[in-house]
Design an enzyme around this catalytic site. Structure first.
Site, PDB file in Angstrom:
ATOM      1  N   LYS A  95       0.835  -1.211   0.000  1.00 29.27           N
ATOM      2  CA  LYS A  95       0.000   0.000   0.000  1.00 29.27           C
ATOM      3  C   LYS A  95       0.869   1.261   0.000  1.00 29.27           C
ATOM      4  O   LYS A  95       2.081   1.173   0.120  1.00 29.27           O
ATOM      5  CB  LYS A  95      -0.932  -0.004   1.215  1.00 29.27           C
ATOM      6  CG  LYS A  95      -1.678  -1.310   1.442  1.00 29.27           C
ATOM      7  CD  LYS A  95      -2.833  -1.540   0.473  1.00 29.27           C
ATOM      8  CE  LYS A  95      -3.479  -2.885   0.786  1.00 29.27           C
ATOM      9  NZ  LYS A  95      -4.684  -3.152   0.051  1.00 29.27           N
TER      10      LYS A  95
HETATM   11  C1  LIG Z   1      -5.669  -4.213   0.869  1.00 27.10           C
HETATM   12  C2  LIG Z   1      -7.123  -4.027   0.814  1.00 27.10           C
HETATM   13  C3  LIG Z   1      -7.985  -4.470   1.821  1.00 27.10           C
HETATM   14  C4  LIG Z   1      -7.562  -5.335   2.962  1.00 27.10           C
HETATM   15  O1  LIG Z   1      -6.457  -4.977   3.628  1.00 27.10           O
HETATM   16  P1  LIG Z   1      -5.534  -6.072   4.376  1.00 27.10           P
HETATM   17  O2  LIG Z   1      -4.672  -5.198   5.217  1.00 27.10           O
HETATM   18  O3  LIG Z   1      -4.785  -6.804   3.320  1.00 27.10           O
HETATM   19  O4  LIG Z   1      -6.413  -6.945   5.172  1.00 27.10           O
HETATM   20  C5  LIG Z   1      -9.323  -4.161   1.722  1.00 27.10           C
HETATM   21  N1  LIG Z   1      -9.806  -3.489   0.674  1.00 27.10           N
HETATM   22  C6  LIG Z   1      -9.023  -3.067  -0.334  1.00 27.10           C
HETATM   23  C7  LIG Z   1      -9.626  -2.308  -1.476  1.00 27.10           C
HETATM   24  C8  LIG Z   1      -7.660  -3.347  -0.319  1.00 27.10           C
HETATM   25  O5  LIG Z   1      -6.892  -2.957  -1.337  1.00 27.10           O
END
Ligand SMILES: *Cc1c(COP(=O)(O)O)cnc(C)c1O
Length: 368
Positions: A187
């Site tokens: 991210k």
């Molecule tokens: C990464 C992500 C999540 C979940 O996050 P995690 O930390 O991997 O559990 C939820 N929604 C979207 C759109 C994402 O990109």
């Protein structure tokens, strides 16, 4: 190989983690509190509650608003599976609405047709770092008395795009009600694994703190059956440092996207993303139409041969997943078409000029 994503970590993060290790206080403590306060202030909300990841943030946020079995929550089928799973985990039913072709986000014009008397909330996703149309979504939510819970897991620092009104009025995502972020390593900023919920609502924040800690606000006294969804001080220490660099990371992403746009926008058969204000380019995603001459999968293989990582977000929409078998007969034409045509190219802040040139050259080579 130029990777599709790479966390930007340095000596500051190392030192911060070491401090926590040496303190011996590894679980939730002062670092989490500091991180929550700085993240809330960054987004512009009164409160933030850190969690173990973005999925648990979404699950807890829905629970805190009382979403449960018998309810419906409207969201997009063109997202990471966690968005829909968090709804399903509460016992509620995800209801999908198709997306807009030029933003990859929920099409607000299709929302009202999906509302039933069971609908409790709209869960927009700010996909790839671009804000969903919050103005229209909020108007519809208010009219039908629905909650709005943002999935901002890909949109740290993103803002709405009201540039045709006044760019200074752009509002940061995560500040519209209750919103969730993820700090997974790919991210815009990371804590290893981690998540956070932002809100202005004191009661929701207090409820969230209980939900993520076994229904308890006083140790060993439990008001209801909750979860252990807490963030650790180790993760928060990384987050505190990363948050200070987030604006720089996002600026680099935006500049990389700008360069790729300038170089790729004139190529026949390729549609580049709009570089609207407030877009933080979690992903730089192009659409490869049949006019290009090669399919998306052929382009992807060619890039791999050239040492360039690329990724398909997302190759199979949620309503077509085996895990959502009862939705398999539904149809969302824009989502289905784009899932065949999208390709995300590297855009992360660790790319240098040479990397960017290499990406552009490879695509140009195919287009001749
Ligand atoms: C990464 C992500 C999540 C979940 O996050 P995690 O930390 O991997 O559990 C939820 N929604 C979207 C759109 C994402 O990109």
């Amino acid at each position: 190989m130029i990777p599709i994503a790479k966390p930007f970590l340095g000596e500051d993060e190392k030192a911060a983690v070491l401090d926590v290790l040496l303190s011996g206080m590894l679980s939730q403590g002062a670092k989490v509190k500091e991180f929550e306060e700085s993240f809330a202030s960054f987004v512009g909300t009164k409160y933030a509650v850190a969690t173990s990841n973005g999925t648990t943030a979404l699950h807890a946020a829905l629970l805190a608003h009382g979403i449960c079995s018998g309810d419906e929550v409207i969201t997009t089928p063109f997202t990471f599976i966690a968005t829909a799973n968090a709804i399903t985990m509460t016992g509620a039913k995800p209801v999908f609405v198709d997306i807009e072709e030029n933003t990859f986000n929920l099409n607000p014009n299709l929302l009202e047709a999906a509302i039933t008397e069971k609908t409790k909330a709209i869960l927009p996703v700010h996909l790839f770092g671009r804000s969903a149309d919050m103005k229209k979504i909020q108007e519809i939510a208010e009219k039908h008395n629905l909650l709005v819970i943002e999935d901002a897991c890909q949109a740290h620092g993103a803002a709405t795009n009201n540039q045709n009104i006044n760019p200074n009025t752009n509002q940061k995502v995560g500040s519209f009600g209750t919103a969730c972020f993820s700090f997974y390593p790919t991210k815009n900023m990371t804590t290893g694994e981690g998540g956070i919920i932002t809100t202005d609502n004191f009661a929701i924040a207090e409820n969230l703190r209980k939900i993520i800690s076994h229904g308890s606000s006083q140790r060993y006294y439990h008001d209801f059956v909750g979860y252990n969804y807490r963030m650790t001080d180790l993760a928060a220490a990384i987050g505190i440092v990363q948050l200070k660099k987030l604006n720089y990371f996002n600026l680099q992403r935006k500049q990389n996207a700008q360069y790729l746009n300038e170089q790729l926008r004139t190529i026949k058969g390729i549609k580049v993303p709009e570089n609207v204000s407030g877009h933080v380019f979690h992903q730089y995603t192009i659409i490869i139409t049949p006019d290009f001459g090669y399919t998306r999968d052929q382009v992807k293989s060619f890039l791999t041969e050239k040492g360039i990582g690329s990724s398909v977000f997302y190759p199979l929409p949620i309503h077509q997943q085996k895990a959502y078998e009862s939705y398999n007969n539904q149809s969302f034409p824009v989502t289905e078409k784009l899932s065949q045509q999208v390709l995300s190219l590297p855009v992360h802040p660790l790319l240098n000029g040479e990397d960017l040139q290499k990406i552009v050259n490879a695509i140009k080579e195919l287009s001749y």
